[in-house]
Structures are given as structure tokens and as C-alpha cells.
Design a protein around this motif. Structure first.
Motif, PDB file in Angstrom:
ATOM      1  N   ARG A   4      17.379   0.103   8.882  1.00  0.00           N
ATOM      2  CA  ARG A   4      17.048  -0.684   7.820  1.00  0.00           C
ATOM      3  C   ARG A   4      15.718  -0.314   7.010  1.00  0.00           C
ATOM      4  NH1 ARG A   4      13.240  -4.567  10.659  1.00  0.00           N
ATOM      5  NH2 ARG A   4      12.781  -3.546  12.494  1.00  0.00           N
ATOM      6  N   GLN A   5      15.694  -1.080   5.873  1.00  0.00           N
ATOM      7  CA  GLN A   5      14.453  -0.811   4.937  1.00  0.00           C
ATOM      8  C   GLN A   5      13.509  -1.748   5.051  1.00  0.00           C
ATOM      9  OE1 GLN A   5      16.019   0.938   1.547  1.00  0.00           O
ATOM     10  NE2 GLN A   5      17.354   2.623   2.603  1.00  0.00           N
ATOM     11  N   ARG A   6      12.081  -1.464   4.562  1.00  0.00           N
ATOM     12  CA  ARG A   6      11.303  -2.799   4.346  1.00  0.00           C
ATOM     13  C   ARG A   6      10.284  -2.231   3.390  1.00  0.00           C
ATOM     14  NH1 ARG A   6       8.166  -3.506   9.611  1.00  0.00           N
ATOM     15  NH2 ARG A   6       6.840  -1.803   8.665  1.00  0.00           N
ATOM     16  N   VAL A   7       9.939  -3.240   2.497  1.00  0.00           N
ATOM     17  CA  VAL A   7       8.988  -3.320   1.469  1.00  0.00           C
ATOM     18  C   VAL A   7       7.629  -3.777   1.802  1.00  0.00           C
ATOM     19  CG1 VAL A   7       8.568  -3.871  -1.022  1.00  0.00           C
ATOM     20  CG2 VAL A   7      10.790  -3.327  -0.522  1.00  0.00           C
ATOM     21  N   ASP A   8       6.907  -2.934   1.844  1.00  0.00           N
ATOM     22  CA  ASP A   8       5.383  -3.475   2.082  1.00  0.00           C
ATOM     23  C   ASP A   8       4.733  -3.895   0.728  1.00  0.00           C
ATOM     24  OD1 ASP A   8       5.302  -3.154   4.708  1.00  0.00           O
ATOM     25  OD2 ASP A   8       4.866  -0.969   4.271  1.00  0.00           O
ATOM     26  N   LEU A   9       4.472  -5.477   1.042  1.00  0.00           N
ATOM     27  CA  LEU A   9       3.889  -5.959  -0.142  1.00  0.00           C
ATOM     28  C   LEU A   9       2.185  -5.994   0.060  1.00  0.00           C
ATOM     29  CD1 LEU A   9       6.064  -9.165  -0.765  1.00  0.00           C
ATOM     30  CD2 LEU A   9       5.943  -6.700  -1.888  1.00  0.00           C
ATOM     31  N   ARG A  10       1.371  -5.566  -0.694  1.00  0.00           N
ATOM     32  CA  ARG A  10       0.022  -5.556  -0.465  1.00  0.00           C
ATOM     33  C   ARG A  10      -0.746  -6.266  -1.549  1.00  0.00           C
ATOM     34  NH1 ARG A  10       1.945  -0.081   0.107  1.00  0.00           N
ATOM     35  NH2 ARG A  10       1.003   0.368  -2.188  1.00  0.00           N
ATOM     36  N   ALA A  11      -1.658  -6.943  -0.974  1.00  0.00           N
ATOM     37  CA  ALA A  11      -2.635  -7.657  -1.797  1.00  0.00           C
ATOM     38  C   ALA A  11      -3.438  -6.881  -2.492  1.00  0.00           C
ATOM     39  CB  ALA A  11      -3.513  -8.715  -0.814  1.00  0.00           C
ATOM     40  N   ASN A  12      -3.873  -7.155  -3.843  1.00  0.00           N
ATOM     41  CA  ASN A  12      -4.653  -6.277  -4.514  1.00  0.00           C
ATOM     42  C   ASN A  12      -6.025  -7.148  -4.555  1.00  0.00           C
ATOM     43  OD1 ASN A  12      -3.273  -3.946  -5.305  1.00  0.00           O
ATOM     44  ND2 ASN A  12      -1.946  -4.881  -6.789  1.00  0.00           N
ATOM     45  N   VAL A  13      -6.969  -6.385  -4.351  1.00  0.00           N
ATOM     46  CA  VAL A  13      -8.260  -7.042  -4.508  1.00  0.00           C
ATOM     47  C   VAL A  13      -9.350  -6.059  -5.251  1.00  0.00           C
ATOM     48  CG1 VAL A  13      -8.301  -8.818  -2.331  1.00  0.00           C
ATOM     49  CG2 VAL A  13      -9.278  -6.250  -2.240  1.00  0.00           C
ATOM     50  N   GLY A  14     -10.211  -6.579  -5.990  1.00  0.00           N
ATOM     51  CA  GLY A  14     -11.298  -6.044  -6.808  1.00  0.00           C
ATOM     52  C   GLY A  14     -10.960  -5.456  -8.013  1.00  0.00           C
ATOM     53  N   SER A  15     -11.701  -4.773  -8.790  1.00  0.00           N
ATOM     54  CA  SER A  15     -11.555  -4.018  -9.956  1.00  0.00           C
ATOM     55  C   SER A  15     -10.518  -3.351 -10.073  1.00  0.00           C
ATOM     56  CB  SER A  15     -12.955  -3.544 -10.445  1.00  0.00           C
ATOM     57  OG  SER A  15     -12.865  -3.349 -11.809  1.00  0.00           O
ATOM     58  N   PRO A  16      -9.715  -3.035 -11.118  1.00  0.00           N
ATOM     59  CA  PRO A  16      -9.810  -4.112 -12.200  1.00  0.00           C
ATOM     60  C   PRO A  16      -9.204  -5.643 -12.204  1.00  0.00           C
ATOM     61  CG  PRO A  16      -8.218  -2.294 -12.816  1.00  0.00           C
ATOM     62  CD  PRO A  16      -8.822  -1.883 -11.346  1.00  0.00           C
ATOM     63  N   ILE A  17      -8.432  -5.426 -11.291  1.00  0.00           N
ATOM     64  CA  ILE A  17      -7.523  -6.818 -11.117  1.00  0.00           C
ATOM     65  C   ILE A  17      -8.037  -7.506 -10.102  1.00  0.00           C
ATOM     66  CG2 ILE A  17      -5.195  -7.852 -11.080  1.00  0.00           C
ATOM     67  CD1 ILE A  17      -4.354  -5.098 -12.363  1.00  0.00           C
ATOM     68  N   LEU A  18      -8.335  -8.731 -10.117  1.00  0.00           N
ATOM     69  CA  LEU A  18      -8.745  -9.431  -9.142  1.00  0.00           C
ATOM     70  C   LEU A  18      -7.253 -10.136  -8.465  1.00  0.00           C
ATOM     71  CD1 LEU A  18     -11.976 -10.964  -9.774  1.00  0.00           C
ATOM     72  CD2 LEU A  18     -11.422  -9.318  -8.024  1.00  0.00           C
ATOM     73  N   GLY A  19      -7.100 -10.113  -7.163  1.00  0.00           N
ATOM     74  CA  GLY A  19      -6.007 -10.697  -6.503  1.00  0.00           C
ATOM     75  C   GLY A  19      -4.600 -10.053  -6.817  1.00  0.00           C
ATOM     76  N   GLY A  20      -3.664 -10.784  -6.791  1.00  0.00           N
ATOM     77  CA  GLY A  20      -2.203 -10.176  -7.268  1.00  0.00           C
ATOM     78  C   GLY A  20      -1.487  -9.376  -6.052  1.00  0.00           C
ATOM     79  N   VAL A  21      -0.118  -8.810  -6.110  1.00  0.00           N
ATOM     80  CA  VAL A  21       0.389  -8.125  -5.135  1.00  0.00           C
ATOM     81  C   VAL A  21       0.988  -6.873  -5.866  1.00  0.00           C
ATOM     82  CG1 VAL A  21       2.539  -9.528  -5.333  1.00  0.00           C
ATOM     83  CG2 VAL A  21       2.148  -8.362  -3.337  1.00  0.00           C
ATOM     84  N   THR A  22       1.134  -6.001  -5.111  1.00  0.00           N
ATOM     85  CA  THR A  22       1.843  -4.922  -5.561  1.00  0.00           C
ATOM     86  C   THR A  22       2.755  -4.468  -4.183  1.00  0.00           C
ATOM     87  OG1 THR A  22       0.223  -3.240  -4.562  1.00  0.00           O
ATOM     88  CG2 THR A  22       0.157  -3.809  -7.083  1.00  0.00           C
ATOM     89  N   PHE A  23       3.616  -3.511  -4.567  1.00  0.00           N
ATOM     90  CA  PHE A  23       4.623  -3.073  -3.555  1.00  0.00           C
ATOM     91  C   PHE A  23       4.770  -1.766  -3.716  1.00  0.00           C
ATOM     92  CE2 PHE A  23       8.551  -2.014  -6.067  1.00  0.00           C
ATOM     93  CZ  PHE A  23       8.215  -2.743  -7.151  1.00  0.00           C
ATOM     94  N   GLY A  24       5.318  -0.867  -2.506  1.00  0.00           N
ATOM     95  CA  GLY A  24       5.235   0.606  -2.468  1.00  0.00           C
ATOM     96  C   GLY A  24       6.988   0.703  -2.265  1.00  0.00           C
ATOM     97  N   ASP A  25       7.081   2.103  -2.113  1.00  0.00           N
ATOM     98  CA  ASP A  25       8.911   2.467  -2.143  1.00  0.00           C
ATOM     99  C   ASP A  25       9.142   1.689  -0.744  1.00  0.00           C
ATOM    100  OD1 ASP A  25       8.787   3.842  -4.500  1.00  0.00           O
ATOM    101  OD2 ASP A  25       8.389   5.749  -3.387  1.00  0.00           O
ATOM    102  N   PRO A  26      10.658   1.344  -0.751  1.00  0.00           N
ATOM    103  CA  PRO A  26      10.894   1.090   0.619  1.00  0.00           C
ATOM    104  C   PRO A  26      10.955   2.027   1.528  1.00  0.00           C
ATOM    105  CG  PRO A  26      12.689   0.681  -1.280  1.00  0.00           C
ATOM    106  CD  PRO A  26      11.586   1.469  -1.785  1.00  0.00           C
ATOM    107  N   GLN A  27      10.429   1.528   2.836  1.00  0.00           N
ATOM    108  CA  GLN A  27      10.200   2.282   4.002  1.00  0.00           C
ATOM    109  C   GLN A  27      11.250   2.158   5.013  1.00  0.00           C
ATOM    110  OE1 GLN A  27       7.496   4.694   4.384  1.00  0.00           O
ATOM    111  NE2 GLN A  27       7.305   3.794   2.044  1.00  0.00           N
ATOM    112  N   ARG A  28      11.665   3.313   5.559  1.00  0.00           N
ATOM    113  CA  ARG A  28      13.174   3.329   6.432  1.00  0.00           C
ATOM    114  C   ARG A  28      12.301   3.005   7.832  1.00  0.00           C
ATOM    115  NH1 ARG A  28      14.310   7.671   9.527  1.00  0.00           N
ATOM    116  NH2 ARG A  28      16.502   7.779  10.309  1.00  0.00           N
ATOM    117  N   ILE A  29      12.668   2.262   8.758  1.00  0.00           N
ATOM    118  CA  ILE A  29      12.358   1.913  10.009  1.00  0.00           C
ATOM    119  C   ILE A  29      12.847   2.797  10.920  1.00  0.00           C
ATOM    120  CG2 ILE A  29      11.823  -0.018  11.495  1.00  0.00           C
ATOM    121  CD1 ILE A  29      10.567  -0.339   8.985  1.00  0.00           C
TER     122      ILE A  29
END
Lengths: 456, 290
Positions: free
Chosen positions: A39-64
Motif C-alpha cells: 500500500r502507498q501513502r501520501v504525506d500531506l504537510r502543512a506549510n508555514v512561514g515565508s513566502p506562503i503562510l499556511g496551506g498544504v503540500t504533498f510529496g510523492d506517494p510513499q510505499r509502506i
């Protein structure tokens, strides 16, 4: 404080991230029954700080997955492959040595029983023929066993050659996947490499490790490397006169060849080599020894007595030249085979109706002339067959034990890497809800922007 | 531990498969009655069963040898009885001929009868068994034991065979029973009586009475010996039959199934299969809901 445009970007980025989560969960659910899939999992990461405050980004799907567990699975895979193949070969062999046509213990029983009938009526041609017939059947049983054992060895050799071809194709596949993983980093490729390595370990045993560069390195039990990064060695079976024309197994790396026949001790290949070069050789030697002991002892007695023509010194069976091949060449002496009256029933110089020759042969049935002077012929023939039964039993016990271990590890792997539909549906639902919430967020920002534009 | 639906399904399928295997393993012996069919089922029990079967096979063939020997002894007894009857008739004729009132003519007629009796006795003594061998020739059974003059040509070697594992027994009687070795030479006495009749030798005729008495006695002893041997062969046959029953029991204990144990195992296996199937169905329904 972010601008409205920034918030719009943030919302759009979040929707993309949630959609990636939906795609990953859907992909997991679609592969719920795919063998070897992790199974794979996508890690969502909260973005904080400059240049964008807040928001979410994701990386490549990770194999568990767990490399440690995969390594243990490969080790057990080698044992499972070994004992599966060994128990199957031994079960076939057991069928061969207990086949009615080659029943040596029954052959002895019939031969000795008929000797007593000739002792009762030495001049009766029918009784003499009955002894000859039982001697012929016993000879045929020995030859049949020798042929069947040789055939079992040849079958094992053919399996070895097939395994070597399959193993070579797997080493090439792993090397190819090593290269592809380096270039693409697709988790599915990692699954494929793991599956290929597991199959390879079931075939040839050995072990694999993942190097720091992410390449898999696969080694045999004796340390010979068959996959090193993007390079793969092939395995070849070459007919070898010292093995009676059977295949010698070599690892071929370019021009370098190394003989590994005696050092493969696990996997299907290890089992077939052990069966071909050790077990069947031992059994052939036991049957040969039995045939040699029987023929030489019978002949020694038979020579001391006379046929109906009063002449002695004849062999009943063709005298074996040595122990090796005695069973395969076991046969009634052609002179006697054509003339039952030459069966030596009488003591030399005694009348033709004397039966001491038969009584002397009959006495052999209770003498410890086989198994190095430790057993009777019947006991020795029963012993080597029941010995095969013991080998089968031991192999089947080991097979079950290893299968249970494999099942345990498979369960463990599934608990880590397996897809749970329930989980994936929950994730789908979470990502969908989050995506919808983000849609509303974007819509709200869009409406705000619209009003601002209208005010302007 | 995290458990996926797939693992639950695989596990339940494995349980069903194991339970099926157990039922099938238990059902086999129940239907065939054999628990140890292959050496790997139980090497020690298989070996014990195999040895018992080989010994049974040898014993059955030994039974044929005993039966042949018994038949030969019966034939020998018939020969002895026939010669005994002839001696008895010869004695009657000797008593009659010893009477002084008998004349040469009647003694000549008696002499003719004795000549016929001699031939009849010779024919009997040279009888062959069912296997074509001369019954009373000892180990020289390929030639008639008595020549035309009634002189014994055979030997005194009785034949020995194996009647049980490691037990040997003499199972023949030789023509020496009719020779001086046993008392009087029966054929010589018949010839002498015939000569005495022809020569009107009253002393010779009277001597023949005693000789035929002696001959009859030695034939009776011979028949008693044959009877004794037949008894021993019969005993050996009885012992062989008993032995085969013991071997059958050994074989049965070694390879045959214990019906109660097998039935319990089958019942337990069936119960386990039922439970595994019920569990599998439950898991399938749960995963379908999911």
C-alpha cells in the motif's frame, strides 16, 4: 497576512493535495488483491512561514513496507522452496521404490518360498521353473529399481536445468528493476523487485540486501553475488562427466565462471541438487550393495552344488563385477535361464534327487548376509525403503514448519503493507470531504474577490 | 496488529483447506481400512507390516511344500498297504501250500499266483508320485527303486524340507522298508517262496510263512512311520496356519486402522471443517459489507 490571491493559491494547492490522496487511496483499493503490492501513502504537510503562510503540500506517494521483514521472507522463501521441492521429489521416489513391479522384499519372499518347493520335489520341472521365474522377477525388480532411481535422478537434473534458467531470468529482471528504480523511483517497481527477489530466493536460496544507493544486491549461500546493482550474473547448467553427465551449476559473470554445485544449500535448486547428488546416490548405493551381496552369496552356494546333470560350479545369477551398477545389471545367468534342470539342487556326487543345494540356499534367508553382515536380505530391503519413508516424513515435517513460518511472515507483511479496504474507504472519504471543504474555501475567496472587484 | 480483509480471507481459506485435508486424511483409512499405506505414513509400522507380509508369502509357499509332502506320504502309504496286502496273501498261500495234502500241480498253480503277486508288488514299489518322481527311491528318484528281480537300487536318504521358519523335517520314506535293512528282503522272500513251490521244497515253503510274517510286520512298521510323518506334517501345517494368523494380526496391528480412533478423528475433522466453513462465510459476508 496573505493576499486574497495567495489564499486562492493556497486553496487550489490544498485541492490538488487532497486529490493526490484520493488517487493514492483509489489506487490502493484497486490493488487490494494484487500479489506483492504494498500500500502507498501520501504525506500531506502543512506549510508555514515565508513566502506562503499556511496551506498544504504533498510529496510523492510513499510505499509502506519493511526491508527487514522482506529479508526474513526471502530467507524463509529459500527454506520453503527447499522443503517443498525435497518432499515432492521424495514422495515420488517413495512411490517408485514401493511400486508392485519393483517390490524387492516380495521378490525375496517368493524366491525363498519356491526354493522349499524345489527341495520337496527336486525333479519336478514345474517347481524348478517356479524358482527360475521368481529369480527372474527378483532380477527384474532390481533392474527396475535401478532404472527408476536413475530416472528420478535425471528428472531432478531436468528440474535443476529449468530452475537455473528461471533463476537467470530473475537475476536479469532484478538488475533491470534496480536500474529502473534508480531512474524512476516508482514504488510499484520496488514491489516488483521484492516479488522477483522472493521468487529467486525460493528457487536458489541466498539472501539480498539493499545498498545505500537503493540497489538490491543478491548473494547465494556461498557468498557468490548474482545481482550487483545493474549487473546480473547468469546461472548455467553444464553437463559434467564426473557427475555422470548431470548438470554442473555455474555462476557466469562475463568470462568468469564459478562452480556452485556443492554450495547451493537452500531453495528449490538446493533441494534438487541434494536429491540428485546425495539422496538418490545413497539409495542407489544401498540397492547396488543389496544386489551385490545377494548375487555373490547365492552364487557362492550355488557353485558348490550340482544340477540334474551332476555338474556343479555354475552361477545362478550373473556374477557382479563390483558393487557399483550391481542392481542395474542384475540378471539370471543365461545358461541356467534357458535350462532349469541346471538349477543346483543336489550335493556334488549325490543322486539327482538330493535337495541339499536347495536347503543351503534356503538357509540364506535367515543369515545376516546383508547390510554389512547386520541384517537378512528381506530386512535390509525393508530397511532401505522405510529409510526413504523416514526421509519423506522428515521433509514433510520441515515443509509444514516452514510453510507455517512463511504464513506468519506473510500475515506480518500484510499487516504492514497490505491494503485494507475499510481504511482506504475511510481515507477516500476524508480526502473527499477535505477536498470539498477546500472547494468551498476557494469559492468563498473567489466571491470575496468578486465583491472587491465590483466595489472597485 | 493491523489485519486486512485480504488476510482474514486468506486465513479463513487456509483454515478450511487444513480442515479439508484433515477430513480427507481421516476418510482414507476409514474407507480402505489401511492406515499405513506408504512407508512415510509410519516407517516403523510400515516395516513391521512389510516383514509380516513377506513372511506370510513364504509361509504360504511352505504350505504348498507341506501339501506336496503330505500327498507323497499318502501315496507311499498306499504303496506300503498294497505290498502289505500282497504279503498277507502270500502268507495265506504259504500256509495252504505247507499242507502235506497239496500236490505239485496245486503248488505250481500257487507258484503262478506268487509270480503275479511279485509283479504286482514290484509295480507298486516302483510307483511314482504326482510330480513323476519314484516314491521309494530315496534321493535317486529319477529311476525305479527296484529292478526286475526286486533288488533295491535306490538309497536310504530320506528327504528333509523346511516345515516352519528354521524347522526341518524328514518327509519321505525309502524302499529300504522292503529290504533286509528293515528285517527281510520282501522281494527275495517272494522269489524264494516261488522257487520252493516249484521245487516242492516243503521246508522252504514253511520258512516262507515266517518270512512273510516278518515282512508284513516290517511293512506295518513302515506304515506306522509314514503315519507318524503324516502327523508331523499335519502338525506343521496346523502350526503354519496358526503362524499365518499371528502374522495377519501383526500386519493388522502394523498397518490397519483402529476403527474407533479413525471414526473419532473423522468426526473431529468434520467438525473442524464445519466450523472453518462457517467462519469463512462470516468473514466473506463482513468483507462484502465493507
Amino acid at each position: 497576512m496573505s493576499s486574497l490571491m495567495g489564499l486562492l493559491d493556497m486553496g487550489a494547492g490544498a485541492i490538488i493535495a487532497q486529490n493526490a490522496g484520493i488517487a493514492t487511496a483509489a489506487n490502493n483499493a484497486a490493488n487490494v488483491n494484487t500479489e506483492g503490492y504494498s500500500r502507498q501513502r501520501v504525506d500531506l504537510r502543512a506549510n508555514v512561514g515565508s513566502p506562503i503562510l499556511g496551506g498544504v503540500t504533498f510529496g510523492d506517494p510513499q510505499r509502506i513496507g519493511s526491508d527487514l521483514l522482506a529479508g526474513r521472507q526471502r530467507i524463509i522463501g529459500g527454506s520453503v522452496g527447499y522443503f517443498d521441492a525435497l518432499s515432492s521429489s521424495l514422495l515420488d521416489l517413495e512411490g517408485v521404490v514401493t511400486a508392485a513391479e519393483g517390490d524387492i522384499p516380495a521378490g525375496f519372499g517368493e524366491f525363498f518360498g519356491n526354493l522349499n518347493n524345489v527341495a520337496t520335489s527336486p525333479l519336478d520341472p514345474q517347481q524348478r521353473e517356479a524358482v527360475m521365474a521368481s529369480a527372474r522377477r527378483l532380477s527384474a525388480s532390481f533392474r527396475r529399481q535401478a532404472d527408476d532411481l536413475q530416472r528420478s535422478r535425471k528428472d531432478a537434473d531436468e528440474r535443476i536445468r529449468d530452475t537455473v534458467l528461471s533463476a537467470s531470468s530473475l537475476t536479469a529482471e532484478i538488475a533491470k528493476l534496480n536500474k529502473a528504480i534508480q531512474l524512476q523511483g516508482d514504488p510499484v517497481l520496488l514491489d516488483q523487485r521484492e516479488t522477483a527477489a522472493l521468487k529467486l530466493s525460493e528457487l536458489i536460496g541466498g539472501k539480498a540486501r539493499i545498498d545505500s544507493d537503493g540497489h538490491m544486491r543478491f548473494m547465494l549461500d556461498n557468498g557468490s553475488v548474482v545481482v550487483d546493482g545493474t549487473r546480473a550474473s547468469s546461472l548455467e547448467a553444464t553437463s559434467d562427466a564426473s557427475l555422470g553427465g548431470m548438470g554442473r551449476i555455474e555462476v557466469v559473470d562475463g568470462t568468469h565462471r564459478s562452480n556452485i554445485t556443492q554450495s547451493v544449500t537452500s531453495g528449490k535448486l538446493g533441494a534438487d541438487i541434494h536429491f540428485r547428488d546425495t539422496l538418490t546416490v545413497r539409495i542407489v548405493a544401498e540397492v547396488d550393495q543389496l544386489a551385490f551381496d545377494f548375487a555373490t552369496n547365492v552364487n557362492a552356494i550355488h557353485r558348490g552344488f550340482a544340477g540334474l546333470d551332476g555338474v556343479g560350479g555354475r552361477d545362478l545369477f550373473v556374477e557382479p563385477l563390483g558393487v557399483v551398477g550391481a542392481a542395474a545389471l542384475f540378471e539370471l545367468d543365461p545358461t541356467i535361464d534357458g535350462d532349469p534342470s541346471l538349477l543346483a539342487t543336489a550335493a556334488l556326487g549325490q543322486p539327482v534327487g538330493d535337495n541339499n543345494g536347495m536347503l543351503a540356499l534356503l538357509g540364506m534367508q535367515d543369515l545376516l548376509l546383508a547390510g554389512g553382515g547386520t541384517r537378512t536380505f528381506v530386512d535390509e530391503s525393508v530397511r532401505y525403503i522405510s529409510g526413504i519413508g523416514q526421509d519423506v516424513r522428515a521433509a514433510v515435517v520441515d515443509q509444514k514448519f516452514n510453510e507455517a513460518q512463511k504464513f506468519g511472515l506473510d500475515t506480518l507483511r500484510d499487516s504492514i503493507s497490505g491494503v485494507s479496504l475499510e481504511e482506504e474507504l475511510n481515507r477516500l472519504s476524508q480526502f473527499q470531504n477535505a477536498s470539498q471543504a477546500n472547494m468551498r474555501f476557494v469559492q468563498s475567496i473567489d466571491q470575496l474577490l468578486g465583491r472587491m472587484i465590483d466595489l472597485l | 496488529m493491523r489485519i486486512t480483509e485480504r488476510q482474514m480471507l486468506l486465513n479463513s481459506a487456509r483454515q478450511v483447506s487444513l480442515a479439508r485435508l484433515r477430513v480427507s486424511k481421516a476418510a482414507g483409512p476409514m474407507s480402505s481400512g489401511i492406515e499405513v499405506e506408504r512407508p512415510s505414513d509410519d516407517p516403523a509400522r510400515w516395516a513391521a507390516g512389510r516383514r509380516a507380509r513377506v513372511r506370510t508369502q513364504s509361509s504360504e509357499l511352505r504350505g504348498r511344500a507341506l501339501s506336496t509332502s503330505n500327498a507323497r506320504l499318502s501315496e507311499s502309504d498306499r504303496v506300503l498297504a498294497s505290498v502289505g496286502d500282497i504279503l498277507s496273501r502270500a502268507r495265506q498261500l504259504a500256509v495252504l501250500s505247507a499242507n502235506a495234502t497239496q500236490n505239485q500241480q496245486s503248488r505250481n498253480a500257487t507258484s503262478q499266483e506268487i509270480k503275479a503277486l511279485f509283479q504286482e508288488a514290484l509295480l507298486s514299489a516302483n510307483s511314482r508320485g504326482l510330480d513323476g518322481e519314484y516314491l521309494l527311491a530315496g534321493t535317486s528318484g529319477d529311476a525305479p527303486p527296484f529292478d526286475a528281480a526286486g533288488v533295491y537300487q535306490g538309497d536310504a536318504n530320506a528327504r528333509t524340507i523346511e516345515t516352519a521358519e528354521g524347522n526341518m523335517l524328514e518327509v519321505t520314506i525309502t524302499g529300504t522298508v522292503f529290504t533286509v535293512a528293515a528285517g527281510v528282503d520282501v522281494f527275495a522272500e517272494l522269489t524264494a517262496f516261488q522257487t520252493a513251490l516249484q521245487t516242492n521244497d516243503l521246508v522252504g515253503i514253511q520258512n516262507a510263512i515266517d518270512a512273510f510274517d516278518e515282512g508284513g510286520h516290517q511293512v506295518s512298521l513302515g506304515r506306522a512311520e509314514v503315519g507318524g510323518l503324516q502327523n508331523l506334517v499335519d502338525d506343521a501345517e496346523d502350526a503354519r496356519t496358526e503362524f499365518e494368523l499371528v502374522l495377519a494380526e501383526v500386519h493388522q496391528r502394523a498397518v490397519e486402522v483402529d476403527p474407533i480412533a479413525a471414526a473419532s478423528e473423522l468426526a473431529l475433522g468434520a467438525q473442524a471443517l464445519e466450523a472453518a466453513q462457517a467462519l469463512a462465510q462470516r468473514i466473506i459476508s463482513i468483507t462484502q459489507v465493507a
